[in-house]
Design an enzyme around this catalytic site. Sequence first.
Site, short mmCIF file in Angstrom:
data_model
loop_
_atom_site.label_atom_id
_atom_site.label_comp_id
_atom_site.label_asym_id
_atom_site.label_seq_id
_atom_site.Cartn_x
_atom_site.Cartn_y
_atom_site.Cartn_z
N HIS A 192 42.56 52.44 42.43
CA HIS A 192 43.64 52.21 41.46
C HIS A 192 43.16 52.60 40.08
CE1 HIS A 192 46.31 49.17 43.85
NE2 HIS A 192 45.92 50.20 44.57
N TYR A 195 51.38 43.09 36.86
CA TYR A 195 51.17 41.77 36.25
C TYR A 195 52.42 41.49 35.42
CZ TYR A 195 46.21 41.79 37.53
OH TYR A 195 45.03 41.78 38.22
N PRO A 234 42.00 33.07 38.54
CA PRO A 234 42.04 34.33 39.28
C PRO A 234 42.64 35.54 38.56
CG PRO A 234 43.72 32.83 40.13
CD PRO A 234 42.90 32.06 39.14
N LYS A 291 38.13 38.44 38.57
CA LYS A 291 36.74 38.59 38.15
C LYS A 291 35.73 37.84 39.05
CE LYS A 291 36.62 41.33 34.67
NZ LYS A 291 37.09 42.40 35.56
N TYR A 344 38.89 44.95 32.56
CA TYR A 344 39.41 44.95 33.92
C TYR A 344 38.51 45.76 34.87
CZ TYR A 344 43.04 44.42 37.47
OH TYR A 344 43.73 44.07 38.61
C1 DHB Z 1 44.39 40.20 43.51
C2 DHB Z 1 44.03 38.96 42.99
C3 DHB Z 1 43.89 38.81 41.64
O1 DHB Z 1 43.54 37.61 41.13
C4 DHB Z 1 44.12 39.84 40.77
O2 DHB Z 1 44.02 39.65 39.44
C5 DHB Z 1 44.46 41.07 41.28
C6 DHB Z 1 44.60 41.23 42.66
C7 DHB Z 1 44.56 40.38 44.98
O3 DHB Z 1 44.33 39.43 45.73
O4 DHB Z 1 44.94 41.47 45.41
#
Ligand code: DHB
Length: 393
Positions: A77, A206, A297, A301, A388
């Site tokens: 990605h 997001y 989450p 990270k 990121y």
């Molecule tokens: C996923 C989980 C995340 O916390 C995130 O920021 C991006 C992707 C995932 O499980 O695909």
Amino acid sequence: MSPTTTTTEVAIVGAGPAGLMLAHLLQRAGIDSIAIDIRDRAAIESTHRAGILEQDSVRLLVESGVSERVLRDGYRHAGIDLAFGGGGHRIDFEALVGASVQLYPQTDVFVDLADARARDGGDVRFGVGDVSVADLTTDRPLLRFTDADGVPNEVGARILVGADGSRSICRHEFPEARRRQFFREYPFAWFGILCEAPPSSEELIYSHSERGFALISQRTESLQRMYSQCDPAEDVADWSDDRIWEELQARVGANGYVLKEGPITSTTVLPFRSFVQEPMRHGNLVLAGDAAHTVPPTGAKGLNLALADVRVLAEELELHLAGDDGALDRYAERALRRVWRAQHFSYWMTTMLHRLPDASDFDVRRQVGELTSIVSSTAGSTYLAEGYTGWPS
Ligand code: DHB
């Protein structure tokens, strides 16, 4: 029963991705280890975790020879969509920082490492009990456990590593007077689903909205992962598939997206928490990964930070075992610098995108103002892209 006694150089409590990657890297440096875990392999494999690998996490898998599946089955990605205020805005990682991330679930990283350990004859024991550590400030610290067959074991090591996750027993071995714990709780959680449907988008979305945050992620061509902000006390049993889809569609629909729906095969509520324990070393015990730090989450990270820890730890352990007295403290310092950067990044992404339960209209508009600054400024977008895709260490 008298215990089976053995010795090794490094005894690792926790055989998740951090513990197994450490054992794998140590073996490549000619250092013996054992890794144990109270969970059995199937239990670890069936726990859904995040799915984004930073570019240096992928590089670590490639350089250490466990990248066959991540390169074959993962998806590269080169950006994400930030969605807010009625529309989507792409953050182009490749153009901004010349980097990308790989969509590849943590459970698959675990499987690849567990297979590599089995292939390489590594000593890994799953499903053990009665785990304890002792004599941490001596030059022969001990790991005790009862193996899956009920046989008590005592392992004498030169170094013990606590890679035993957010419910770590090892971090409690640091005397209270010699440790500090930093916490932050959040008044929300994520409702995570897996569903059988085609991807709704090629990259992650997001999505900020007045109804709360939603994250649209993927797994394969036919399986998708999505999350929506919820109350930490939410009961998944109260949510029918129809209700889940209605809420997800409303949240991303506010920003012009439509999701492809399908049967929901798994639902979980994921708690949010920021936590750090300092220092990461006490005597001959060092901590790595979630045992020492937890991030919320948003931004994925957690696993990346754990892999960054053990990459540095493997390097410094090699020096320590060769007689470099400063190496363990250097590990703790190097790791913590990255940990606090990731703590900030995860907190920042979280607070910029989620709706607080008592948020006023002012707060929501202010968030949209912040998001607008990020997407309309090359400096702002680059800051997000750097964090990121992962900082160089
Ligand atoms: C996923 C989980 C995340 O916390 C995130 O920021 C991006 C992707 C995932 O499980 O695909």
